[in-house]
Design a protein around this motif. Structure first.
Motif, PDB file in Angstrom:
ATOM      1  N   LYS A  16       0.830  -1.209   0.000  1.00 38.38           N
ATOM      2  CA  LYS A  16       0.000   0.000   0.000  1.00 38.38           C
ATOM      3  C   LYS A  16       0.864   1.258   0.000  1.00 38.38           C
ATOM      4  N   LYS A  17       1.929   1.261   0.794  1.00 35.52           N
ATOM      5  CA  LYS A  17       2.840   2.411   0.854  1.00 35.52           C
ATOM      6  C   LYS A  17       3.538   2.608  -0.485  1.00 35.52           C
ATOM      7  N   VAL A  66       1.174   4.198  -2.990  1.00 29.98           N
ATOM      8  CA  VAL A  66       1.055   5.640  -2.757  1.00 29.98           C
ATOM      9  C   VAL A  66       2.287   6.360  -3.300  1.00 29.98           C
ATOM     10  N   PRO A  71      -2.829   5.357  -4.846  1.00 31.96           N
ATOM     11  CA  PRO A  71      -3.351   4.978  -3.530  1.00 31.96           C
ATOM     12  C   PRO A  71      -4.598   4.102  -3.639  1.00 31.96           C
ATOM     13  N   ASP A  74      -8.245   6.124   0.383  1.00 37.85           N
ATOM     14  CA  ASP A  74      -7.089   6.825   0.929  1.00 37.85           C
ATOM     15  C   ASP A  74      -6.972   8.200   0.284  1.00 37.85           C
ATOM     16  N   LYS A  75      -6.217   9.073   0.923  1.00 43.82           N
ATOM     17  CA  LYS A  75      -5.993  10.424   0.413  1.00 43.82           C
ATOM     18  C   LYS A  75      -5.367  10.359  -0.985  1.00 43.82           C
ATOM     19  N   ASN A  76      -5.851  11.221  -1.880  1.00 41.02           N
ATOM     20  CA  ASN A  76      -5.337  11.268  -3.246  1.00 41.02           C
ATOM     21  C   ASN A  76      -5.018  12.728  -3.587  1.00 41.02           C
TER      22      ASN A  76
END
Length: 89
Positions: free
Chosen positions: A55-56, A59, A64, A68-70
Protein backbone atom coordinates in the motif's frame (compact mmCIF):
# COMPACT_ATOMS: atom_id res chain seq x y z
CA UNK A 1 -2.57 -14.96 1.01
CA UNK A 2 -4.00 -13.34 -2.07
CA UNK A 3 -5.66 -9.94 -2.04
CA UNK A 4 -7.18 -7.50 -4.48
CA UNK A 5 -6.93 -3.76 -3.91
CA UNK A 6 -8.96 -1.16 -5.78
CA UNK A 7 -6.64 1.73 -6.60
CA UNK A 8 -6.93 5.32 -7.80
CA UNK A 9 -5.32 7.06 -10.80
CA UNK A 10 -4.94 3.91 -12.93
CA UNK A 11 -5.11 5.04 -16.56
CA UNK A 12 -3.45 2.59 -18.92
CA UNK A 13 -1.03 -0.26 -19.50
CA UNK A 14 1.87 2.09 -18.79
CA UNK A 15 0.52 2.51 -15.27
CA UNK A 16 0.04 -1.24 -14.97
CA UNK A 17 3.61 -1.95 -16.09
CA UNK A 18 5.05 0.38 -13.47
CA UNK A 19 2.87 -1.11 -10.72
CA UNK A 20 3.78 -4.67 -11.66
CA UNK A 21 7.50 -3.89 -11.85
CA UNK A 22 7.59 -2.01 -8.53
CA UNK A 23 5.60 -4.61 -6.62
CA UNK A 24 7.50 -7.55 -8.10
CA UNK A 25 10.68 -5.97 -6.70
CA UNK A 26 9.34 -6.20 -3.13
CA UNK A 27 10.38 -9.20 -1.04
CA UNK A 28 7.76 -11.94 -0.72
CA UNK A 29 5.25 -10.27 -3.06
CA UNK A 30 4.30 -12.62 -5.89
CA UNK A 31 1.87 -13.06 -8.78
CA UNK A 32 1.17 -9.36 -9.23
CA UNK A 33 -1.46 -8.49 -11.80
CA UNK A 34 -3.33 -5.30 -12.68
CA UNK A 35 -6.81 -5.04 -14.20
CA UNK A 36 -7.31 -1.67 -15.90
CA UNK A 37 -11.05 -2.22 -16.34
CA UNK A 38 -11.73 -2.65 -12.62
CA UNK A 39 -8.86 -0.44 -11.35
CA UNK A 40 -7.52 -3.30 -9.26
CA UNK A 41 -4.19 -4.85 -8.42
CA UNK A 42 -3.94 -8.38 -7.07
CA UNK A 43 -0.97 -10.15 -5.50
CA UNK A 44 0.13 -12.82 -3.05
CA UNK A 45 1.76 -11.91 0.25
CA UNK A 46 2.61 -13.60 3.55
CA UNK A 47 1.83 -11.13 6.36
CA UNK A 48 0.22 -7.80 7.23
CA UNK A 49 3.55 -5.94 7.13
CA UNK A 50 3.98 -6.91 3.49
CA UNK A 51 0.43 -5.76 2.72
CA UNK A 52 1.16 -2.37 4.31
CA UNK A 53 4.43 -2.14 2.34
CA UNK A 54 2.51 -2.73 -0.90
CA UNK A 55 0.00 0.00 0.00
CA UNK A 56 2.84 2.41 0.85
CA UNK A 57 4.63 1.59 -2.40
CA UNK A 58 1.44 2.20 -4.37
CA UNK A 59 1.06 5.64 -2.76
CA UNK A 60 4.72 6.45 -3.46
CA UNK A 61 4.26 5.78 -7.18
CA UNK A 62 0.88 7.56 -7.38
CA UNK A 63 -1.76 4.84 -7.00
CA UNK A 64 -3.35 4.98 -3.53
CA UNK A 65 -6.02 2.51 -2.50
CA UNK A 66 -9.58 3.77 -2.98
CA UNK A 67 -10.61 5.61 0.17
CA UNK A 68 -7.09 6.83 0.93
CA UNK A 69 -5.99 10.42 0.41
CA UNK A 70 -5.34 11.27 -3.25
CA UNK A 71 -3.55 14.62 -3.17
CA UNK A 72 -2.55 16.51 -6.30
CA UNK A 73 1.08 15.47 -5.68
CA UNK A 74 0.01 11.82 -5.67
CA UNK A 75 -1.88 12.30 -8.92
CA UNK A 76 1.22 13.93 -10.43
CA UNK A 77 3.32 10.93 -9.38
CA UNK A 78 0.90 8.65 -11.23
CA UNK A 79 1.51 10.57 -14.47
CA UNK A 80 5.28 10.14 -14.07
CA UNK A 81 4.83 6.43 -13.25
CA UNK A 82 2.58 6.07 -16.28
CA UNK A 83 5.19 7.62 -18.57
CA UNK A 84 7.93 5.39 -17.16
CA UNK A 85 5.73 2.34 -17.66
CA UNK A 86 5.09 3.28 -21.27
CA UNK A 87 8.79 3.77 -21.98
CA UNK A 88 9.66 0.41 -20.39
CA UNK A 89 6.93 -1.47 -22.24
Amino acid sequence: MTTILEIQNLKCNGCANTIINKLNNLDNIHEVSVDNETNTVSFNYSNDEQLELVKKTLVNIGYPVVGDKNAITTKAKSFVSCAIGRMNN
